[in-house]
Motif scaffolding. Structure first.
Motif, mmCIF file in Angstrom:
data_model
loop_
_atom_site.group_PDB
_atom_site.id
_atom_site.type_symbol
_atom_site.label_atom_id
_atom_site.label_comp_id
_atom_site.label_asym_id
_atom_site.label_seq_id
_atom_site.Cartn_x
_atom_site.Cartn_y
_atom_site.Cartn_z
ATOM 1 N N GLU A 32 11.664 -3.415 -12.590
ATOM 2 C CA GLU A 32 12.439 -4.814 -12.906
ATOM 3 C C GLU A 32 11.478 -5.481 -13.893
ATOM 4 O O GLU A 32 10.328 -5.865 -13.795
ATOM 5 C CB GLU A 32 12.837 -5.323 -11.749
ATOM 6 N N GLU A 33 12.290 -6.135 -14.914
ATOM 7 C CA GLU A 33 11.536 -6.865 -15.855
ATOM 8 C C GLU A 33 11.025 -8.047 -15.242
ATOM 9 O O GLU A 33 9.948 -8.747 -15.732
ATOM 10 C CB GLU A 33 12.617 -7.262 -16.953
ATOM 11 N N ALA A 34 11.498 -8.847 -14.309
ATOM 12 C CA ALA A 34 11.316 -9.851 -13.773
ATOM 13 C C ALA A 34 9.811 -9.844 -12.998
ATOM 14 O O ALA A 34 8.938 -10.644 -12.978
ATOM 15 C CB ALA A 34 12.070 -10.563 -12.728
ATOM 16 N N VAL A 35 9.741 -8.562 -12.350
ATOM 17 C CA VAL A 35 8.376 -8.387 -11.593
ATOM 18 C C VAL A 35 7.447 -8.105 -12.522
ATOM 19 O O VAL A 35 5.906 -8.439 -12.590
ATOM 20 C CB VAL A 35 8.536 -6.950 -10.835
ATOM 21 N N PHE A 65 10.895 0.730 -3.577
ATOM 22 C CA PHE A 65 9.587 0.171 -4.191
ATOM 23 C C PHE A 65 9.399 0.694 -5.841
ATOM 24 O O PHE A 65 9.143 -0.239 -6.676
ATOM 25 C CB PHE A 65 8.393 0.804 -3.451
ATOM 26 N N PHE A 66 9.718 2.054 -5.827
ATOM 27 C CA PHE A 66 9.481 2.622 -7.155
ATOM 28 C C PHE A 66 10.834 1.854 -8.326
ATOM 29 O O PHE A 66 10.429 1.377 -9.612
ATOM 30 C CB PHE A 66 9.494 3.796 -7.506
ATOM 31 N N ARG A 110 1.058 -0.389 -11.404
ATOM 32 C CA ARG A 110 2.202 -0.175 -10.420
ATOM 33 C C ARG A 110 1.893 -0.773 -8.931
ATOM 34 O O ARG A 110 2.689 -1.449 -8.434
ATOM 35 C CB ARG A 110 2.765 1.162 -10.308
ATOM 36 N N ALA A 111 0.632 -0.682 -8.600
ATOM 37 C CA ALA A 111 0.159 -1.409 -7.227
ATOM 38 C C ALA A 111 0.401 -2.868 -7.341
ATOM 39 O O ALA A 111 0.662 -3.380 -6.359
ATOM 40 C CB ALA A 111 -1.072 -1.055 -6.936
ATOM 41 N N MET A 112 -0.200 -3.353 -8.551
ATOM 42 C CA MET A 112 0.021 -4.675 -8.513
ATOM 43 C C MET A 112 1.344 -5.330 -8.890
ATOM 44 O O MET A 112 1.613 -6.313 -8.367
ATOM 45 C CB MET A 112 -0.931 -5.218 -9.667
ATOM 46 N N ARG A 113 2.040 -4.568 -9.575
ATOM 47 C CA ARG A 113 3.654 -4.750 -9.553
ATOM 48 C C ARG A 113 4.262 -4.819 -8.033
ATOM 49 O O ARG A 113 5.069 -5.778 -7.861
ATOM 50 C CB ARG A 113 4.434 -3.980 -10.504
ATOM 51 N N GLY A 114 3.784 -4.025 -7.276
ATOM 52 C CA GLY A 114 4.298 -3.967 -5.918
ATOM 53 C C GLY A 114 3.830 -5.083 -5.176
ATOM 54 O O GLY A 114 4.515 -5.678 -4.488
ATOM 55 N N SER A 119 2.542 10.006 -5.548
ATOM 56 C CA SER A 119 2.392 10.571 -4.167
ATOM 57 C C SER A 119 1.590 9.589 -3.241
ATOM 58 O O SER A 119 1.797 9.212 -2.217
ATOM 59 C CB SER A 119 1.741 11.696 -4.153
ATOM 60 N N VAL A 120 0.318 9.033 -3.772
ATOM 61 C CA VAL A 120 -0.475 8.028 -3.152
ATOM 62 C C VAL A 120 0.291 6.716 -2.762
ATOM 63 O O VAL A 120 0.361 6.179 -1.606
ATOM 64 C CB VAL A 120 -1.565 7.562 -3.939
ATOM 65 N N LEU A 121 1.168 6.314 -3.824
ATOM 66 C CA LEU A 121 1.780 5.128 -3.590
ATOM 67 C C LEU A 121 3.015 5.264 -2.575
ATOM 68 O O LEU A 121 3.176 4.241 -1.833
ATOM 69 C CB LEU A 121 2.461 4.513 -4.880
ATOM 70 N N THR A 122 3.379 6.603 -2.615
ATOM 71 C CA THR A 122 4.655 6.868 -1.817
ATOM 72 C C THR A 122 4.309 6.818 -0.134
ATOM 73 O O THR A 122 4.688 6.069 0.815
ATOM 74 C CB THR A 122 5.233 8.135 -1.820
#
Length: 210
Positions: free
Chosen positions: A149-152, A143-144, A92-96, A127-130
């Motif tokens: 999203e499928e494109a991401v 962000f979440f 999720r961090a890398m998707r971000g 919680s950390v990503l927030t």
């Protein structure tokens, strides 16, 4: 053009991410940030990483910790190795990073690196990503929502598939002008030589076409 394929789950990538920004600025080179999933690369072409983690060579592992500490000191970074959670799920961090794109990605990725490697925070946790989002003025709710999203998701997969197809086997993988590949933070001195050669137009000495 310098392409930087990276996953925040690697301490060596943290070093290279930090150091290559200064190097690119020094030589006036543009950086193309390419988030990937190191786990996807390992699964496809470098499964030996898992075996070495399960059965490490003790003297080599001990030296690696010393080597990493030396590089961290040189870069002025705090790197705690190993972190409490290792390896970590960085999807999720890398998707971000993908979602934010080139303009907004660097502050976010920097905060992710600092949280995981400097503060021993589990970057797979909401919680950390927030908290990271708040630190760099990103709306956590957006962000979440966006990283699902499928494109991401697809772009992160495409980046990972691309670096594999181009000969990469881990993170960080760096390309100069698309075909000249380097792996790891310790190859940055070689990248510097190429950029210096280009700057002084030593094409023949560097085997680079003018």
């Amino acid at each position: 053009m310098i392409e930087f394929f990276f996953d925040c789950s690697s301490p060596w990538t943290y070093l290279a991410f930090h150091n290559i920004q200064k190097l690119a600025k020094e030589f006036g080179e543009s950086l193309s940030w390419r988030p990937v999933l190191a786990g996807g690369i390992f699964n496809a072409v470098n499964p030996g990483v898992y075996a070495s983690r399960e059965n490490p060579i003790v003297p080599k592992a001990q030296y690696m910790l010393k080597d990493l500490a030396d590089w961290a000191r040189s870069a002025g970074l705090v790197i705690k190795m190993p972190p409490t959670v290792f390896p970590v799920n960085s999807v999720r961090a890398m998707r971000g990073c993908v979602w934010l794109g080139s303009d907004g990605m660097v502050p976010f990725a920097t905060a992710v690196f600092e949280a995981y490697w400097g503060e021993d925070k589990d970057i797979s946790q909401d919680s950390v990503l927030t908290n990271i989002c708040k630190k760099v003025s990103i709306d956590p709710a957006e962000f979440f929502r966006s990283i699902n999203e499928e494109a991401v998701k697809n772009q992160l997969r495409l980046n990972t598939d691309e670096v594999i197809a181009r000969g990469g086997f881990g993170s960080p993988t760096v390309f100069i002008d698309r075909t000249d590949m380097y792996f790891g933070n310790d190859r940055l001195p070689l990248i510097r030589e190429v950029l210096e050669c280009r700057k002084t137009r030593c094409h023949l000495a560097c085997n680079i076409a003018p």
